[in-house]
Enzyme design. Structure first.
Site: not given
Ligand code: FPP
Length: 227
Positions: A31-32, A36, A76, A78-80, A82, A205, A218
């Site tokens: 996350d993050g 970032w 996830s 849920e990410n759909w 976005r 969470r 853990e």
């Molecule tokens: C959460 O940060 C991260 C994601 C939803 C995507 C993570 C996926 C990748 C970095 C690609 C990975 C690729 C491979 C091949 C494993 P956020 O966007 O929710 O951050 P925020 O909470 O600060 O908004």
């Protein structure tokens, strides 16, 4: 994914190893990324690119520690929800990473696996994923398990459907249903449960991740947004 750990990381790995008790299976909620990027006035996608670097760092560290399974919550269900543009950029990033990292996975004897509703991923992602999984299937040093279009509730619903069908067909007596019946019907069937779940960036969470499997794990939440 050439090992590019800094001297200070290697020192830390040796210190942790000397203490012993290395987790067999670590699961990470990555996350993050967005925060970032925001902190640096960059677009969210820059955070996701940085997230790929973090994936590499986590994999390299786990190899160094001798961790056997690393499960990453990369996307996830849920990410759909976005913005379409962010989702498609993430999908492109996945294709690019799968393409560019497969040889390195083989060099490091890492077997790639995935859990989740992968049928809902774009065809190109499914193809690259299938190809990377096939090309690394013989490796036995570590498993890198990507949770893609994954949610714990989705997985439990699917397990209930499968078990119900077995009951209806007379193959399974409901009185015989036990914890193993559920575990065996999850996408993680055959894998040991995580010993440790890490969530980066300070949110307390579990966000629909491995709901069944984290029962005894853990939990470590790292501080807000790392550098
Ligand atoms: C959460 O940060 C991260 C994601 C939803 C995507 C993570 C996926 C990748 C970095 C690609 C990975 C690729 C491979 C091949 C494993 P956020 O966007 O929710 O951050 P925020 O909470 O600060 O908004």
């Amino acid at each position: 994914m050439a090992i590019k750990l800094k001297a200070q990381d290697i020192k830390l790995i040796e210190e942790v190893k000397a203490k012993g008790n290395i987790p067999n299976h670590i699961a990470i909620i990555m996350d993050g990324n967005g925060r970032w990027a925001k902190k640096r006035s960059l677009p969210r996608i820059a955070g996701h690119h940085k997230g790929v670097d973090s994936v590499r760092h986590a994999v390299e560290t786990c190899i160094g520690l001798g961790v056997k399974i690393l499960t990453l919550y990369a996307f996830s269900t849920e990410n759909w929800k976005r913005p379409k543009e962010e989702v498609s950029t993430l999908m492109r990033l996945m294709v690019k990473s799968l393409k560019s990292e497969t040889d390195e996975l083989n060099e490091n004897k890492i077997k790639l696996m995935s859990i989740g509703d992968t049928h809902s991923l774009p065809e190109i992602v499914r193809q690259e994923l299938k190809s990377a999984i096939e090309k690394t299937s013989h490796n036995d040093k570590m498993i890198l398990n990507l949770a893609l279009s994954y949610s714990g509730r989705w997985e439990l619903v699917e397990a209930v459907k499968t078990i119900s069908k077995e009951v209806l067909s007379g193959k399974l007596n409901p009185d015989q249903i036990c914890e193993k019946t559920i575990s065996d019907n999850l996408t993680t069937a055959g894998l040991p449960e995580p010993d440790l779940m890490i969530r980066t960036s300070g949110e307390f969470r579990i966000s629909n991740f491995l709901l069944w499997q984290l029962a005894y794990s853990e939990i470590f939440i790292s501080s807000e947004v790392s550098t």
